[in-house]
Design a protein around this motif. Sequence first.
Motif, short mmCIF file in Angstrom:
data_model
loop_
_atom_site.label_atom_id
_atom_site.label_comp_id
_atom_site.label_asym_id
_atom_site.label_seq_id
_atom_site.Cartn_x
_atom_site.Cartn_y
_atom_site.Cartn_z
N SER A 116 -57.76 18.85 -72.59
CA SER A 116 -56.32 18.70 -72.23
C SER A 116 -56.14 17.42 -71.05
O SER A 116 -56.67 16.72 -71.15
CB SER A 116 -56.34 20.02 -71.15
N TYR A 117 -54.86 17.56 -70.51
CA TYR A 117 -54.21 16.76 -69.73
C TYR A 117 -54.18 14.96 -70.49
O TYR A 117 -54.06 14.99 -71.80
CB TYR A 117 -54.80 16.52 -68.49
N ASP B 149 -56.81 26.73 -66.43
CA ASP B 149 -55.21 26.91 -66.78
C ASP B 149 -55.07 28.03 -67.75
O ASP B 149 -55.98 28.55 -68.38
CB ASP B 149 -54.87 25.78 -67.78
N ARG B 150 -54.10 28.95 -67.50
CA ARG B 150 -53.78 29.99 -68.33
C ARG B 150 -53.06 29.62 -69.77
O ARG B 150 -51.92 29.15 -69.58
CB ARG B 150 -52.79 30.77 -67.48
N THR C 205 -54.95 20.84 -76.22
CA THR C 205 -53.72 21.57 -76.12
C THR C 205 -52.68 21.05 -76.86
O THR C 205 -52.84 19.80 -77.48
CB THR C 205 -53.14 21.14 -74.45
N ARG D 171 -47.63 21.21 -74.88
CA ARG D 171 -48.41 21.35 -73.41
C ARG D 171 -49.17 20.34 -72.88
O ARG D 171 -49.06 19.86 -71.82
CB ARG D 171 -49.66 22.59 -73.84
N ASP E 170 -48.44 18.92 -69.13
CA ASP E 170 -49.62 18.63 -68.39
C ASP E 170 -49.60 17.27 -67.72
O ASP E 170 -49.92 16.92 -66.50
CB ASP E 170 -51.01 18.97 -68.89
N SER F 83 -59.73 22.08 -70.30
CA SER F 83 -59.08 23.25 -69.81
C SER F 83 -59.71 24.60 -70.35
O SER F 83 -60.18 24.75 -71.41
CB SER F 83 -57.66 23.36 -70.23
N HIS G 70 -60.45 22.76 -65.69
CA HIS G 70 -58.96 23.14 -65.16
C HIS G 70 -58.97 24.55 -65.49
O HIS G 70 -59.29 24.90 -66.73
CB HIS G 70 -58.00 22.35 -65.81
#
Length: 173
Positions: free
Chosen positions: A85-86, A126-127, A142, A146, A150, A108, A124
């Motif tokens: 992610s991110y 994260d939901r 992600t 998304r 992020d 995540s 992280h």
Amino acid sequence: DPRGMERHISYPQAAALVDSRSTLLDAGWTSRGITEAVAHGHLIRIQRNRYVAAVDTSDLWPESHHRVEVAAAVAEMRGGSGVVSYESAAVLWDLPLYQRRPDAVHISMPGDARMSSRLRVRRHADRLVEADIDELHGVPCTSLERTIWDVARSLPPEAAVAAVDAALRQIAL
């Protein structure tokens, strides 16, 4: 580049640069040789049991260098529910980081998953819903949408704008 190495490499190229400790040992390295190569800067230990030849990463752009770090972290993941992610997902989506080099691979985890720490991996809680998760190069990450969300809320404005602009170009084509 005289060695034939590009400054920008794809995720599959990055993954091919990463060697496990067992692969190095199978190729004839000794434990002592690996330790000495790391100490002398010829090998870089990216994650536990994951190495890359220093010459292979010395001229890479920050995004490509981070792809190598993501590949090493993913290789050390033992299944599970982690999702890249991110900024780390951004490099999988081939988005620019505006000369930023993340200090960790971002993963995540579902809100109630166990989150143990590891060198150069930032987890992280994260939901994430199903629509937030995609797969690129066999790596759970992600979705583009998304990832942009992020990145837009976590990076400095100039880096976020560059990533959002590149993402808009991808979906506009």
